[in-house]
Write a protein that holds these residues in place. Sequence first.
Motif, PDB file in Angstrom:
ATOM      1  N   LEU A   1       0.018  -0.844  -6.674  1.00 20.37           N
ATOM      2  CA  LEU A   1       0.673  -1.039  -5.724  1.00 20.37           C
ATOM      3  C   LEU A   1       2.287  -0.429  -5.783  1.00 20.37           C
ATOM      4  CD1 LEU A   1      -0.617  -4.106  -4.704  1.00 20.37           C
ATOM      5  CD2 LEU A   1      -1.527  -1.705  -4.363  1.00 20.37           C
ATOM      6  N   PRO A   2       2.349   1.234  -4.732  1.00 18.73           N
ATOM      7  CA  PRO A   2       3.562   2.040  -4.711  1.00 18.73           C
ATOM      8  C   PRO A   2       4.614   1.320  -4.206  1.00 18.73           C
ATOM      9  CG  PRO A   2       1.575   1.918  -3.929  1.00 18.73           C
ATOM     10  CD  PRO A   2       1.474   2.273  -3.797  1.00 18.73           C
TER      11      PRO A   2
ATOM     12  N   SER B   1       0.879  -1.353  -0.186  1.00 18.82           N
ATOM     13  CA  SER B   1      -0.131   0.176  -0.006  1.00 18.82           C
ATOM     14  C   SER B   1       0.231   1.203  -0.110  1.00 18.82           C
ATOM     15  CB  SER B   1      -0.874  -0.133   1.295  1.00 18.82           C
ATOM     16  OG  SER B   1      -0.179   0.080   2.780  1.00 18.82           O
ATOM     17  N   GLN B   2       1.956   1.099   0.692  1.00 17.13           N
ATOM     18  CA  GLN B   2       2.799   2.088   0.335  1.00 17.13           C
ATOM     19  C   GLN B   2       3.949   2.041   0.488  1.00 17.13           C
ATOM     20  OE1 GLN B   2       1.773   4.799   3.854  1.00 17.13           O
ATOM     21  NE2 GLN B   2       2.056   3.182   5.121  1.00 17.13           N
ATOM     22  N   VAL B   3       4.654   3.147  -0.113  1.00 19.28           N
ATOM     23  CA  VAL B   3       6.395   2.491   0.504  1.00 19.28           C
ATOM     24  C   VAL B   3       7.319   2.410   1.356  1.00 19.28           C
ATOM     25  CG1 VAL B   3       9.003   3.635  -1.140  1.00 19.28           C
ATOM     26  CG2 VAL B   3       6.547   3.817  -2.009  1.00 19.28           C
ATOM     27  N   ASN B   4       8.382   1.822   2.403  1.00 18.72           N
ATOM     28  CA  ASN B   4       8.858   1.855   2.911  1.00 18.72           C
ATOM     29  C   ASN B   4      10.263   2.099   2.847  1.00 18.72           C
ATOM     30  OD1 ASN B   4      10.615   1.609   4.816  1.00 18.72           O
ATOM     31  ND2 ASN B   4       8.837  -1.034   6.126  1.00 18.72           N
ATOM     32  N   PRO B   5      10.870   3.129   3.411  1.00 18.71           N
ATOM     33  CA  PRO B   5      11.699   4.102   3.258  1.00 18.71           C
ATOM     34  C   PRO B   5      12.887   3.250   3.957  1.00 18.71           C
ATOM     35  CG  PRO B   5      11.050   5.283   4.964  1.00 18.71           C
ATOM     36  CD  PRO B   5       9.520   4.035   3.946  1.00 18.71           C
ATOM     37  N   LYS B   6      12.768   2.213   4.762  1.00 24.64           N
ATOM     38  CA  LYS B   6      13.994   1.285   5.176  1.00 24.64           C
ATOM     39  C   LYS B   6      14.272  -0.097   4.487  1.00 24.64           C
ATOM     40  CE  LYS B   6      13.762   3.826   9.689  1.00 24.64           C
ATOM     41  NZ  LYS B   6      14.123   3.441  10.622  1.00 24.64           N
ATOM     42  N   GLN B   7      13.107  -0.681   3.904  1.00 20.41           N
ATOM     43  CA  GLN B   7      12.957  -1.546   3.056  1.00 20.41           C
ATOM     44  C   GLN B   7      12.623  -1.918   1.345  1.00 20.41           C
ATOM     45  OE1 GLN B   7       9.837  -4.386   4.349  1.00 20.41           O
ATOM     46  NE2 GLN B   7      11.269  -5.382   5.559  1.00 20.41           N
ATOM     47  N   LYS B   8      13.082  -3.233   1.228  1.00 22.20           N
ATOM     48  CA  LYS B   8      12.881  -2.579  -0.672  1.00 22.20           C
ATOM     49  C   LYS B   8      12.213  -3.945  -0.322  1.00 22.20           C
ATOM     50  CE  LYS B   8      15.898  -0.667  -3.173  1.00 22.20           C
ATOM     51  NZ  LYS B   8      16.596  -1.114  -4.416  1.00 22.20           N
TER      52      LYS B   8
END
Length: 414
Positions: free
Chosen positions: A277-278, A243-250
């Motif tokens: 889904l981003p 649902s949303q980008v996690n800046p600490k994990q791909k």
Amino acid sequence: MKAKRKSLSETEETHTTTGGNGFGFDSSHYELPETNTVETRVADREATWDEKYRWKANKTIFGEDQQQQAVKDKNGKKKSKSERMVEQEEKRRRSEILSRALLEAAVAATDDEDEEEEDSEVVKMEDQLSLSVGIIGAPNAGKSALTNFMVGTKVAAVSRKTNTTTHEVLGVMTKGKTQICFFDTPGLIMRSGGLPKSDVKVRVESAWSSIDLYDMLVVIFDVHRHLTRPDKRVVGLIKQMGSQVNPKQKRILCMNKVDLVEKKKDLLKVADQFKDLPGYERYFMISGLKGSGVKDLTQYLMEQAFKRPWDEDPLVMTEDVMKNISLEVVREKFLDHIHQEIPYDVEHRLIDWKELRDGSIRIEQHLITNKVSQRKIIVGKNGSKIGRIGVEANEELRSILKRHVHLILLVRLK
């Protein structure tokens, strides 16, 4: 009294009792097939010689064609003493030339040898790259099969039953300077609305709490089942993770079991369903069991590795890893042979592990149940169930560990 040894072809297996509280399997009571060691393979192999290869070798090394060799063989039937002496000297000379040519061929590095040398070369700590990868998804999505295929050996039990994995399992793949550590987590159970259940067991709660610990998160689902019997809980899991980008994990999304989908164009429909889904960096279509698409996935993961020291020794299968493999192999066979409702609350323990002087391993594991009825199901008539589980597990463990295994399984009550 010494127990009678039985062959695998017999339909009934004996059972072992210990202290009146347990029934089980002891591999020493069975005539297991010999392991396929190098010595037995060499001893059983018959020497063969194909004439065309001798002609090719003579042409390459001595410059003789097939017709010249045939004439020499025909004229060599009747020879004088001096001719025979000349022939012996010629044979000696040819033998020296042939030996030299074989030696040069043996020491010449092939492409495969170059690759092996590169893989086995000691990598300095400052040059090492590593990546931690969590594989997560709904029950029976194929997480264990994918882990086993990528690592190259069995590290997680694979079964048609759901909720097979009850704890995190570490698998390690090392190629060149890069090491990837895989964590296979329990299947996550979702409500229809997509939120985690409040009454999930500890193993599932552990899966949720560990999600953010990995550098990379692989969200996997059974695309064949999604096309035939869509599950709102699976869709909820996929959408929640992306649902949303996690800046600490791909995060990446893997559509697994594509080999079971007859109409390949249906895969594009599924991809289109989740394309907006981003949170997902990439989408992969794979078959974790057969390996389709896994090469591209592996290459992508290697490219994401960070410059930091490895966590595991790539040349050593540690005792902890071997112990874990022994538990996973037995658990897989256990689930394959118990066709009734599986008592997932059966406690599975490694009781004893000993490496003996002859290089073999003695492994004792206990399956602990709460009910007599559960124990009867696992043991089977005359010990047939636990016997088959033990025999198959013992054979597979010998194949994986490359040594003889003395396996003891005990089914007992708490």
